[in-house]
Design an enzyme around this catalytic site. Structure first.
Site, PDB file in Angstrom:
ATOM      1  CE  LYS A 111       4.183 -23.077 -69.809  1.00 48.67           C
ATOM      2  NZ  LYS A 111       5.089 -21.927 -69.982  1.00 48.67           N
ATOM      3  CG  HIS A 114       4.664 -26.797 -67.913  1.00 48.01           C
ATOM      4  ND1 HIS A 114       4.400 -27.395 -69.121  1.00 48.01           N
ATOM      5  CD2 HIS A 114       5.913 -26.280 -68.012  1.00 48.01           C
ATOM      6  CE1 HIS A 114       5.450 -27.237 -69.926  1.00 48.01           C
ATOM      7  NE2 HIS A 114       6.375 -26.571 -69.278  1.00 48.01           N
TER       8      HIS A 114
HETATM    9  N1  NAI Z   1      12.966 -20.877 -72.329  1.00 42.88           N
HETATM   10  C1  NAI Z   1      12.959 -21.691 -71.272  1.00 42.88           C
HETATM   11  O1  NAI Z   1      13.740 -22.643 -71.176  1.00 42.88           O
HETATM   12  C2  NAI Z   1      11.984 -21.427 -70.172  1.00 42.88           C
HETATM   13  C3  NAI Z   1      11.043 -20.454 -70.329  1.00 42.88           C
HETATM   14  N2  NAI Z   1      10.206 -20.152 -69.315  1.00 42.88           N
HETATM   15  C4  NAI Z   1       9.330 -19.023 -69.557  1.00 42.88           C
HETATM   16  O2  NAI Z   1       9.865 -17.910 -68.876  1.00 42.88           O
HETATM   17  C5  NAI Z   1       8.807 -17.050 -68.448  1.00 42.88           C
HETATM   18  C6  NAI Z   1       8.919 -16.852 -66.967  1.00 42.88           C
HETATM   19  O3  NAI Z   1       8.692 -18.066 -66.288  1.00 42.88           O
HETATM   20  P1  NAI Z   1       8.834 -18.172 -64.693  1.00 42.88           P
HETATM   21  O4  NAI Z   1      10.184 -17.732 -64.271  1.00 42.88           O
HETATM   22  O5  NAI Z   1       8.352 -19.503 -64.323  1.00 42.88           O
HETATM   23  O6  NAI Z   1       7.747 -17.076 -64.227  1.00 42.88           O
HETATM   24  P2  NAI Z   1       7.743 -16.199 -62.910  1.00 42.88           P
HETATM   25  O7  NAI Z   1       6.377 -15.638 -62.791  1.00 42.88           O
HETATM   26  O8  NAI Z   1       8.300 -16.975 -61.768  1.00 42.88           O
HETATM   27  O9  NAI Z   1       8.780 -15.036 -63.240  1.00 42.88           O
HETATM   28  C7  NAI Z   1       8.523 -13.958 -64.063  1.00 42.88           C
HETATM   29  C8  NAI Z   1       9.095 -12.722 -63.373  1.00 42.88           C
HETATM   30  O10 NAI Z   1       8.993 -11.628 -64.256  1.00 42.88           O
HETATM   31  C9  NAI Z   1       8.611 -10.502 -63.496  1.00 42.88           C
HETATM   32  N3  NAI Z   1       8.059  -9.480 -64.356  1.00 42.88           N
HETATM   33  C10 NAI Z   1       6.794  -9.350 -64.829  1.00 42.88           C
HETATM   34  N4  NAI Z   1       6.686  -8.238 -65.571  1.00 42.88           N
HETATM   35  C11 NAI Z   1       7.913  -7.672 -65.580  1.00 42.88           C
HETATM   36  C12 NAI Z   1       8.443  -6.498 -66.168  1.00 42.88           C
HETATM   37  N5  NAI Z   1       7.685  -5.681 -66.912  1.00 42.88           N
HETATM   38  N6  NAI Z   1       9.759  -6.217 -65.993  1.00 42.88           N
HETATM   39  C13 NAI Z   1      10.544  -7.025 -65.242  1.00 42.88           C
HETATM   40  N7  NAI Z   1      10.085  -8.139 -64.625  1.00 42.88           N
HETATM   41  C14 NAI Z   1       8.790  -8.453 -64.819  1.00 42.88           C
HETATM   42  C15 NAI Z   1       7.618 -11.065 -62.481  1.00 42.88           C
HETATM   43  O11 NAI Z   1       7.462 -10.175 -61.383  1.00 42.88           O
HETATM   44  C16 NAI Z   1       8.314 -12.363 -62.094  1.00 42.88           C
HETATM   45  O12 NAI Z   1       9.224 -12.155 -61.026  1.00 42.88           O
HETATM   46  C17 NAI Z   1       7.523 -17.729 -68.917  1.00 42.88           C
HETATM   47  O13 NAI Z   1       7.132 -17.206 -70.154  1.00 42.88           O
HETATM   48  C18 NAI Z   1       7.928 -19.185 -69.062  1.00 42.88           C
HETATM   49  O14 NAI Z   1       7.130 -19.877 -69.983  1.00 42.88           O
HETATM   50  C19 NAI Z   1      10.254 -20.795 -68.128  1.00 42.88           C
HETATM   51  C20 NAI Z   1      11.146 -21.811 -67.909  1.00 42.88           C
HETATM   52  C21 NAI Z   1      12.067 -22.228 -68.935  1.00 42.88           C
HETATM   53  O1  LIG Z   2       6.823 -21.912 -67.670  1.00 40.22           O
HETATM   54  C1  LIG Z   2       7.646 -22.857 -67.577  1.00 40.22           C
HETATM   55  O2  LIG Z   2       7.911 -23.387 -66.487  1.00 40.22           O
HETATM   56  C2  LIG Z   2       8.307 -23.333 -68.789  1.00 40.22           C
HETATM   57  N1  LIG Z   2       8.099 -22.680 -69.895  1.00 40.22           N
HETATM   58  C3  LIG Z   2       8.663 -22.980 -71.163  1.00 40.22           C
HETATM   59  C4  LIG Z   2       7.573 -23.337 -72.129  1.00 40.22           C
HETATM   60  O3  LIG Z   2       6.486 -22.750 -72.086  1.00 40.22           O
HETATM   61  O4  LIG Z   2       7.800 -24.197 -72.978  1.00 40.22           O
HETATM   62  C5  LIG Z   2       9.796 -23.973 -71.085  1.00 40.22           C
HETATM   63  C6  LIG Z   2       9.592 -25.047 -70.073  1.00 40.22           C
HETATM   64  O5  LIG Z   2       8.580 -25.895 -70.521  1.00 40.22           O
HETATM   65  C7  LIG Z   2       9.250 -24.456 -68.711  1.00 40.22           C
END
Ligand code: NAI
Ligand SMILES: O=C(O)C1=N[C@H](C(=O)O)C[C@H](O)C1
Length: 263
Positions: free
Chosen positions: A152, A148
């Site tokens: 992350k 990743h």
């Molecule tokens: N299920 C999936 O397919 C995927 C899951 N993820 C997961 O999603 C999560 C976020 O990933 P990213 O977008 O890369 O992170 P990021 O750090 O870019 O975005 C997270 C956002 O949440 C905000 N945030 C933090 N605390 C908050 C609160 N209390 N209320 C509202 N907003 C708040 C942050 O300011 C930030 O803008 C991670 O846990 C990641 O592993 C990421 C990509 C795909």
């Molecule tokens: O943080 C990410 O970027 C992603 N988070 C998810 C995970 O922890 O599996 C999904 C994807 O891998 C991207």
């Protein structure tokens, strides 16, 4: 039947589903917002970022929330949503059995509310996990390598942890013996993390998005199952599928595969 007797299409009568995105300004959140805005049957009613008041979800009449924030805050969000009868689609990672049990308890007290916890919204990643679980019993060794971007927060990734659990479960059901490993020395971490008996290795490298390999081995052969999310647009269709379906699935759903007809 005359024109005046015809029932209105359901979407017209009910209007678009009002969606709130928690973590709206993040990497995944901004992609989800774009996708919701582009969908005729959905309306982006609230963009909630860090420091914003979650009460905004209620004020905006949000029906379904997408939480893509951080493992440290997601449970507070879910307690709020479930207490207010707001359905939730959760992309945020960091869920273990204790968290899922807590969520189930809250949902039991709020019949009719649905929560989907989906560590990966991409269809390719769901299939990778499924294929890995199917293949696991045919090989002596199975290890997971996830790669990743270095921003992350969690390691191993939610996808890798779920893959390891699915592989472990499949091997237990098939009565597979423990995997061979003669390692008896070396620095801590050299063999990755142990998730349910499966080794998981986490790389954090600038330039990457989200990638995973499941490497399986038997005498004289290996099989590598690899998935690459090259762009976060890969997560949007699965997130929208969850948004459209979750109100019809009260209680807890874990994994987007539950909404796909995988057979
Ligand atoms: N299920 C999936 O397919 C995927 C899951 N993820 C997961 O999603 C999560 C976020 O990933 P990213 O977008 O890369 O992170 P990021 O750090 O870019 O975005 C997270 C956002 O949440 C905000 N945030 C933090 N605390 C908050 C609160 N209390 N209320 C509202 N907003 C708040 C942050 O300011 C930030 O803008 C991670 O846990 C990641 O592993 C990421 C990509 C795909
Ligand atoms: O943080 C990410 O970027 C992603 N988070 C998810 C995970 O922890 O599996 C999904 C994807 O891998 C991207």
């Amino acid at each position: 039947m005359s024109t005046s007797e015809r029932p209105e299409p359901e979407t017209d009568a009910a209007g678009p589903t009002r969606v709130g995105v928690l973590g709206a300004h993040g990497r995944l959140g901004s992609e989800v917002c774009r996708a919701v805005e582009a969908a005729d049957d959905l309306e982006l009613a609230a963009r909630v970022g860090s420091g914003d008041d979650v009460e905004e979800l209620v004020r905006a009449g949000v029906q379904v929330v997408v939480d893509v924030t951080h493992p440290d805050v997601v449970m507070d969000h879910l307690r709020f949503c479930v207490e207010h009868g707001i359905h939730a689609v959760v992309g945020t990672t960091g869920f273990d059995d204790a968290r899922l049990a807590q969520l189930q308890e809250w949902l039991d007290a709020s019949p009719g509310t649905g929560v989907l916890v989906a560590p990966n919204f991409s269809v390719g990643a769901i299939l990778m996990m499924r294929f890995a679980a199917q293949a696991a019993r045919f090989f002596e060794s199975v290890e997971v390598v996830e790669l990743h971007h270095p921003d992350k927060a969690d390691a191993p990734s939610g996808t890798a942890a779920r893959t390891a659990r699915l592989v472990a479960e499949a091997r237990r059901e098939a009565g597979c013996p423990p995997m061979p490993d003669a390692t008896s020395s070396g620095p801590e971490g050299a063999r990755g993390a142990d998730v349910d008996g499966v080794r998981v290795h986490s790389l954090r490298v600038r330039g990457l998005v989200a990638h995973q390999e499941v490497v399986l081995g038997a005498p004289g052969e290996t099989l590598t199952i690899r998935h690459d999310s090259l762009d976060r647009v890969s997560f949007a269709p699965g997130a929208l599928l969850g948004v459209r379906r979750i109100s019809g699935r009260p209680g807890l759903t874990v994994g987007l595969e539950e909404l796909l007809d995988l057979g």
